[in-house]
Design an enzyme around this catalytic site. Structure first.
Site, PDB file in Angstrom:
ATOM      1  N   CYS A  26     -14.834   5.491  21.454  1.00 21.83           N
ATOM      2  CA  CYS A  26     -15.342   6.854  21.644  1.00 21.83           C
ATOM      3  C   CYS A  26     -15.106   7.305  23.078  1.00 21.83           C
ATOM      4  CB  CYS A  26     -16.850   6.890  21.403  1.00 21.83           C
ATOM      5  SG  CYS A  26     -17.290   6.777  19.684  1.00 21.83           S
ATOM      6  N   TYR A 180     -23.955   2.192  12.107  1.00 21.18           N
ATOM      7  CA  TYR A 180     -23.716   3.555  11.625  1.00 21.18           C
ATOM      8  C   TYR A 180     -23.871   3.585  10.103  1.00 21.18           C
ATOM      9  CZ  TYR A 180     -22.422   4.184  16.447  1.00 21.18           C
ATOM     10  OH  TYR A 180     -22.477   4.217  17.812  1.00 21.18           O
ATOM     11  N   ARG A 322     -12.026  -3.008  26.012  1.00 22.93           N
ATOM     12  CA  ARG A 322     -12.198  -2.801  27.456  1.00 22.93           C
ATOM     13  C   ARG A 322     -11.036  -3.305  28.294  1.00 22.93           C
ATOM     14  NH1 ARG A 322     -18.136  -5.163  27.154  1.00 22.93           N
ATOM     15  NH2 ARG A 322     -17.000  -6.290  25.512  1.00 22.93           N
TER      16      ARG A 322
HETATM   17  C1  FNR Z   1     -16.385   1.007  21.873  1.00 20.69           C
HETATM   18  N1  FNR Z   1     -16.471   0.390  20.627  1.00 20.69           N
HETATM   19  C2  FNR Z   1     -16.306   1.145  19.471  1.00 20.69           C
HETATM   20  N2  FNR Z   1     -16.253   0.523  18.261  1.00 20.69           N
HETATM   21  C3  FNR Z   1     -15.972   1.226  17.140  1.00 20.69           C
HETATM   22  O1  FNR Z   1     -15.917   0.650  16.054  1.00 20.69           O
HETATM   23  N3  FNR Z   1     -15.781   2.587  17.220  1.00 20.69           N
HETATM   24  C4  FNR Z   1     -15.844   3.270  18.398  1.00 20.69           C
HETATM   25  O2  FNR Z   1     -15.598   4.479  18.438  1.00 20.69           O
HETATM   26  C5  FNR Z   1     -16.178   2.537  19.563  1.00 20.69           C
HETATM   27  N4  FNR Z   1     -16.336   3.154  20.777  1.00 20.69           N
HETATM   28  C6  FNR Z   1     -16.329   2.423  21.933  1.00 20.69           C
HETATM   29  C7  FNR Z   1     -16.202   3.044  23.184  1.00 20.69           C
HETATM   30  C8  FNR Z   1     -16.077   2.302  24.335  1.00 20.69           C
HETATM   31  C9  FNR Z   1     -15.869   2.999  25.653  1.00 20.69           C
HETATM   32  C10 FNR Z   1     -16.111   0.888  24.270  1.00 20.69           C
HETATM   33  C11 FNR Z   1     -15.964   0.031  25.503  1.00 20.69           C
HETATM   34  C12 FNR Z   1     -16.293   0.262  23.060  1.00 20.69           C
HETATM   35  C13 FNR Z   1     -16.434  -1.081  20.517  1.00 20.69           C
HETATM   36  C14 FNR Z   1     -15.021  -1.606  20.735  1.00 20.69           C
HETATM   37  O3  FNR Z   1     -14.134  -1.131  19.761  1.00 20.69           O
HETATM   38  C15 FNR Z   1     -14.998  -3.150  20.750  1.00 20.69           C
HETATM   39  O4  FNR Z   1     -15.363  -3.628  19.485  1.00 20.69           O
HETATM   40  C16 FNR Z   1     -15.913  -3.752  21.801  1.00 20.69           C
HETATM   41  O5  FNR Z   1     -15.802  -3.073  23.029  1.00 20.69           O
HETATM   42  C17 FNR Z   1     -15.642  -5.229  22.013  1.00 20.69           C
HETATM   43  O6  FNR Z   1     -14.287  -5.441  22.382  1.00 20.69           O
HETATM   44  P1  FNR Z   1     -13.828  -5.673  23.934  1.00 20.69           P
HETATM   45  O7  FNR Z   1     -14.188  -4.448  24.723  1.00 20.69           O
HETATM   46  O8  FNR Z   1     -14.597  -6.869  24.429  1.00 20.69           O
HETATM   47  O9  FNR Z   1     -12.348  -5.904  23.844  1.00 20.69           O
END
Ligand code: FNR
Length: 352
Positions: A26, A180, A322
């Site tokens: 997001c 959700y 991230r």
């Molecule tokens: C997310 N995450 C997330 N997950 C998802 O299913 N839909 C989304 O829109 C979002 N939005 C979102 C925004 C931001 C800024 C972050 C950092 C994370 C979760 C993301 O997809 C992921 O599952 C987690 O961040 C864990 O993975 P990393 O960051 O450790 O690689």
């Protein structure tokens, strides 16, 4: 042996150039659900960076299903038009464009994170959920969906999938994770319904499976559909990996191609054992026990770590969030480290 991370993966008739997927993230930067220059540059630069699949953030299938009023949406034609240059740019870079279709359920109508999560001030809307219990004291009180409104949710996902195709996406991911709406129906913690949509595991899976099946029916047969789940609520008596395996088998039976294995988000104070690769075991168990392709996600930050997950047969793809914010060119750096080849845009070749 050559690097698994840079081997192509084919699901149905879509070939991903490597195993690095950009997880949905997001951006809280839309007005009226419309993507804009920020989304083009954000998603586009990760396609330039060499990822195989770029999944656009949780995109609401209807206005009431947004987390905040700055979420992306795909409930009207104007939004379809606005997505087209983005999908077209991603494709031009040799990446596949994906979109996460989402309904925030009772976690909707909140402020954007940098303004402080939780209740929205005046101007917010009443979110909906399986019941009228809020996610936590700082979240709005939801309105319980009636049985006929639940059918509308299925239709909203179907319309959104049709629009996603018109907008140029080749992969849709249905959001069943992070507390959700569809996760709220799955988990006995958030779903206290007494009708056909609550109670037994079969009843709790009813809406998510209807959505998956209906979206699969309208999505082109040659393109894959993914589902993102939270494999566990990390809470006694909640949703867990055993139920996730049952769900994954049923999702496979309706034609879902890949399970993106995340966790948590449905219980405010769950104790989550955060550590590198802490969710990989879910991808691994679901892959083996439900016999379906999985992607691993969560604190995967290095090329060697990602490569080991694939070599161990724990997942088919690595979804990263991230690390790809910190470094959109991670695939280029990872390829160098692993001695593999990755696509560089002609414009950047002098830097290779
Ligand atoms: C997310 N995450 C997330 N997950 C998802 O299913 N839909 C989304 O829109 C979002 N939005 C979102 C925004 C931001 C800024 C972050 C950092 C994370 C979760 C993301 O997809 C992921 O599952 C987690 O961040 C864990 O993975 P990393 O960051 O450790 O690689």
């Amino acid at each position: 042996m050559s690097a698994q991370l840079f081997s192509p993966l084919t699901l149905r008739e879509v070939t991903f150039r490597n195993r690095i997927f950009v997880a949905p993230m997001c951006q809280y930067s839309a007005v009226d659900g419309l993507p804009n220059h920020w989304h083009l540059v954000h998603l586009g630069s990760r396609a330039v960076g060499g990822a195989a699949l770029v999944i656009a953030e949780a995109t609401a299938v209807r206005d009431v299903g947004r987390i905040s009023d700055a979420d992306l949406g795909i409930w009207n034609e104007e939004q379809v038009e606005a997505f087209r240059p983005i999908t077209s740019f991603i494709k031009d870079q040799g990446a596949i464009a994906g979109i996460q279709l989402a309904h925030a359920g009772r976690k909707g109508s909140t402020k954007i994170p940098w303004l402080g999560h939780g209740k929205m001030e005046a101007g917010g809307w009443t979110p909906v959920g399986p019941g009228d219990t809020p996610f936590s004291a700082s979240y709005p009180i939801p309105r319980e969906l009636s049985a006929s409104e639940i059918e509308e949710v299925v239709n909203d996902f179907v319309s959104a999938a049709n629009r996603a195709r018109a907008a140029g996406f080749q992969v849709v991911e249905i959001h069943m994770a992070h507390g959700y709406l569809l996760h709220e129906f799955l988990s006995p913690i958030s779903n206290l319904r007494k009708d056909a949509y609550g109670g037994t595991l079969d009843n709790r899976m009813r809406l998510p499976l209807k959505v998956a099946s209906a979206v699969r029916d309208v999505w082109p047969a040659e393109w894959p559909v993914f589902v993102r789940i939270s494999a566990t609520d990390w809470t006694e008596g909640g949703w867990d990996v055993e139920q996730s395996i049952v769900l994954a088998r049923k999702l496979k039976a309706v034609g879902i191609d890949m399970i993106d294995c995340s966790s948590g988000g449905n219980v405010e104070r769950a104790t989550i054992p955060l550590a590198p690769g802490y969710q990989v075991s879910f991808a691994s168990r679901i892959r083996k026990e439900a016999d379906i392709a999985t992607s691993a996600v969560g604190l995967i930050t290095s090329a060697k770590q990602a490569e080991a997950i694939l070599e161990n047969g724990e997942a088919d793809a690595i979804s990263m969030a991230r690390q790809l914010l910190r470094d959109p060119y991670f695939p280029m750096h990872a390829a160098k480290e692993l001695g593999a080849e990755v696509h560089w845009p002609n414009q950047y070749l002098r830097a290779k």
